[in-house]
Write an enzyme that holds these catalytic residues in place. Structure first.
Site: not given
Length: 385
Positions: A189, A245
């Site tokens: 992430h 991301c």
């Protein structure tokens, strides 16, 4: 007595030191360098050799002591690094560096699945396995020159906690020399947060999320840049492959390549109003990231069949294996084409397709990005790991 000149202990910039000053702050990287008192040239040379010998002796002793301490603590407390509600306890003292580096190539591969969490990922460990195979079998990296951090590792120092990732980053650039080729791969992430030091043109810092980020915090791009970009000496190169991301400028490099769908590109200066130094000590740093700073990336089975992988990692390996004499421009175009094809296959069809795709996030809308420590012709420069 005249002003003296010293090299910044961090970035190497030459500093002017007033005669009475004992320390000076670098205007480029803001680090503080202790100033040496004036000594005749012969004395300087003798003292430099003496200090270097003592430093080497102390370093060897420190590493040996840490290894002994670690062996004792591991034997006495086998559960010291056991998982606690999905997190891992930080080490109590500085661990020794991983095994010594072999050859001129080395890599750090981090795959974080956040298992047991509602935001867990399925493809991160598969990404690391694929990247390891690719580097060893196709790029000539040695097994013992690759350090893997994942939740599947049994060694507590190889769990992808914030502390371990930062220590591994230091290992990656430790004693780096001209001719060295380094690879940093992260699959997990990413996040963004407000920038308070005014070195981001979009007003946000990007960050990586280690497995324990809810307790230990995220690793922001300023810290990544300071750890693996700025120490890079002339003649060495670093390639970062960031499958996360908000990762467009994750290494905080000075220049971002803006490319449209026709393949036309321009370089965009990423240095904010603070003019903070974001470059290297003469080496070359490249970051190939999954998406722009305001986009998200995805795990998907659309590329490899039934196995979940990061779309970006899969497309990077595929493009590198299929392309001979590949340039950075061709690499970007090939990766974007692969992800676009996967997005087309994944999307549902029918009268309510747009609504379902929006709700379920079925389409992959990420655009692979390239940033660099220097501006160059992406269609003339070949990529070499």
């Amino acid at each position: 007595m005249e002003d003296r000149r010293e090299r910044c202990s961090w970035c190497g910039v030459q500093l002017v030191v007033p005669p009475e000053a004992q320390a000076v702050r670098c205007a480029v990287c803001l680090s503080v360098t202790k100033a040496n008192l004036y000594e005749p040239p012969l004395t300087q040379a003798q003292n430099s050799l003496y200090r270097a010998a003592n430093l080497l002796k102390g370093l060897v002793g420190t590493v040996a002591n840490n290894i002994n301490s670690l062996a004792k603590s591991t034997g006495n407390s086998p559960g010291a690094y056991a998982s606690n509600c999905g997190y891992y306890s930080p080490v109590s003292s500085l661990p020794p560096l991983p095994p010594s580096v072999h050859g001129r190539k080395r890599a750090l591969l981090c795959g974080v699945t956040y298992r047991g969490k509602r935001y867990k990922l399925k493809g991160s460990v598969n990404d690391v396995r694929c990247m390891h195979y690719f580097l060893v079998e196709k790029m000539g990296f040695q097994n013992d020159s690759i350090l893997i951090l994942s939740e599947e590792e049994t060694d507590p120092l190889r769990i992808p906690t914030k502390h371990n990732i930062l220590m591994a980053m230091r290992w990656l650039v430790h004693d780096c020399h001209p001719g060295d080729s380094l690879v940093f791969h992260f699959s997990g992430h990413g996040a963004r947060q407000r920038d308070y030091d005014m070195d981001e043109i979009d007003g946000f810092d990007e960050s990586l999320c280690p497995v324990d980020y809810e307790i230990a915090g995220k690793i922001i791009d300023d810290e990544i840049n300071a750890t693996i970009v700025r120490p890079l000496p002339r003649g060495a190169k670093l390639h970062a492959v960031i499958d996360a991301c908000y990762s467009g400028t994750m290494l905080d490099l000075p220049f971002l390549c803006r490319m449209n769908r026709e393949g036309t590109y321009r370089w965009e200066d990423q240095r904010g109003v603070s003019a903070a130094y974001k470059g290297t000590r003469g080496g070359l740093a490249f970051s190939i990231s999954a998406c722009d700073d305001n986009q998200s990336s995805a795990d998907t089975t659309a590329l490899s069949g039934s196995t979940a992988t990061g779309a970006m990692t899969y497309s990077f390996i595929q493009a590198m294996q299929n392309g001979n004499e590949l340039t950075y421009g061709r690499l970007l175009n090939a990766m974007r084409h692969t992800i676009h094809e996967a997005s087309t296959r994944v999307r549902l069809k029918g009268p309510i397709a747009s609504l379902v795709n929006k709700v379920l996030g079925a389409g992959l809308t990420q655009e692979v990005q390239l940033s660099s420590s220097e501006v160059f012709d992406i269609y003339a420069t070949k990529i070499s790991l």
